[in-house]
Motif scaffolding. Sequence first.
Motif, mmCIF file in Angstrom:
data_model
loop_
_atom_site.group_PDB
_atom_site.id
_atom_site.type_symbol
_atom_site.label_atom_id
_atom_site.label_comp_id
_atom_site.label_asym_id
_atom_site.label_seq_id
_atom_site.Cartn_x
_atom_site.Cartn_y
_atom_site.Cartn_z
ATOM 1 N N GLU A 11 0.576 -1.201 0.064
ATOM 2 C CA GLU A 11 -0.289 0.144 0.114
ATOM 3 C C GLU A 11 1.283 1.103 0.287
ATOM 4 O O GLU A 11 0.626 1.903 1.304
ATOM 5 N N VAL A 12 1.812 1.470 -1.057
ATOM 6 C CA VAL A 12 2.239 2.497 -0.944
ATOM 7 C C VAL A 12 1.442 3.644 -1.381
ATOM 8 O O VAL A 12 0.573 3.731 -2.817
ATOM 9 N N LEU A 13 1.612 4.884 -1.428
ATOM 10 C CA LEU A 13 0.664 5.931 -1.367
ATOM 11 C C LEU A 13 1.239 6.959 -2.395
ATOM 12 O O LEU A 13 2.236 6.841 -2.437
ATOM 13 N N TYR A 14 0.661 7.230 -3.252
ATOM 14 C CA TYR A 14 1.470 8.526 -4.371
ATOM 15 C C TYR A 14 -0.228 9.475 -5.061
ATOM 16 O O TYR A 14 -1.026 8.973 -4.728
ATOM 17 N N ARG A 15 -0.210 10.615 -5.017
ATOM 18 C CA ARG A 15 -0.609 11.435 -5.493
ATOM 19 C C ARG A 15 -0.084 12.292 -6.053
ATOM 20 O O ARG A 15 1.362 12.531 -5.860
ATOM 21 N N THR A 16 -0.902 13.616 -6.441
ATOM 22 C CA THR A 16 0.278 14.168 -7.704
ATOM 23 C C THR A 16 0.507 15.488 -6.418
ATOM 24 O O THR A 16 -0.979 15.747 -5.380
ATOM 25 N N MET A 17 1.228 16.338 -6.820
ATOM 26 C CA MET A 17 1.453 17.970 -6.109
ATOM 27 C C MET A 17 1.366 19.117 -7.306
ATOM 28 O O MET A 17 1.606 19.087 -8.019
ATOM 29 N N ALA A 18 0.317 20.851 -6.444
ATOM 30 C CA ALA A 18 0.571 21.166 -7.183
ATOM 31 C C ALA A 18 1.757 22.480 -7.486
ATOM 32 O O ALA A 18 2.391 22.209 -8.140
ATOM 33 N N HIS A 19 2.857 22.080 -6.415
ATOM 34 C CA HIS A 19 4.287 22.298 -6.607
ATOM 35 C C HIS A 19 4.689 21.629 -5.265
ATOM 36 O O HIS A 19 3.795 20.498 -4.019
ATOM 37 N N GLU A 20 5.774 22.077 -4.998
ATOM 38 C CA GLU A 20 6.800 20.736 -4.434
ATOM 39 C C GLU A 20 6.877 21.226 -2.433
ATOM 40 O O GLU A 20 7.160 20.179 -2.267
ATOM 41 N N LYS A 21 5.763 22.150 -2.077
ATOM 42 C CA LYS A 21 5.424 21.499 -1.152
ATOM 43 C C LYS A 21 3.832 21.850 -0.520
ATOM 44 O O LYS A 21 3.081 21.966 0.898
ATOM 45 N N ASP A 22 2.909 20.828 -1.454
ATOM 46 C CA ASP A 22 1.665 21.106 -1.606
ATOM 47 C C ASP A 22 1.123 19.892 -0.495
ATOM 48 O O ASP A 22 1.059 18.721 -1.444
ATOM 49 N N TRP A 23 1.767 20.203 1.279
ATOM 50 C CA TRP A 23 2.080 17.600 1.447
ATOM 51 C C TRP A 23 -0.050 17.721 1.071
ATOM 52 O O TRP A 23 -0.207 16.302 1.509
ATOM 53 N N THR A 24 -0.830 18.293 0.378
ATOM 54 C CA THR A 24 -1.933 18.010 0.527
ATOM 55 C C THR A 24 -2.389 17.110 -0.985
ATOM 56 O O THR A 24 -2.934 16.541 -0.934
ATOM 57 N N GLY A 25 -2.047 17.667 -1.904
ATOM 58 C CA GLY A 25 -2.448 17.018 -3.343
ATOM 59 C C GLY A 25 -3.226 17.220 -3.418
ATOM 60 O O GLY A 25 -4.899 17.224 -3.268
ATOM 61 N N GLY A 26 -3.181 15.794 -4.564
ATOM 62 C CA GLY A 26 -4.476 15.572 -5.693
ATOM 63 C C GLY A 26 -4.964 14.330 -4.782
ATOM 64 O O GLY A 26 -5.023 13.632 -3.135
ATOM 65 N N PRO A 27 -6.215 13.701 -4.892
ATOM 66 C CA PRO A 27 -6.848 12.216 -4.295
ATOM 67 C C PRO A 27 -5.636 11.355 -4.628
ATOM 68 O O PRO A 27 -4.633 11.221 -5.174
#
Length: 122
Positions: A84-100
């Motif tokens: 269960e490796v989590l991965y998600r998009t980021m709006a920028h390099e400090k976006d810790w909440t990101g996409g789904p």
Amino acid sequence: MANKLKKWTKHEFPSGVYAGNDYLTFQREARADLRKQAAAAGYQLFQFNKNHYCFSAVLQDEETGKFVYVSVSDVRFSSRWYSEVLYRTMAHEKDWTGGPNHFCEWDGLTDALSEMKIRRAS
């Protein structure tokens, strides 16, 4: 892509105030493998965040400059970190909440990153 981290799924990491040498070895191997898997999907390792018995990373798309967050949960309590490796998009390099949030197996991360790249491009 054959993965040498699979051997760690059976390993029992001891709990303690400081990460043990076994975990530090695992983390080095995971970082090296993450770098290889990311490169195979067209990403570079932008940032690697070491934690007590878990880690996260920020990857950057070599073509578009877009970022992806990857996180491995605490390895002490089960082999879920591998499956269960989590991965998600980021709006920028400090976006810790990101996409789904999305999840994949460690050895499927290259394919998951490649598919994410295709989805972001369309």
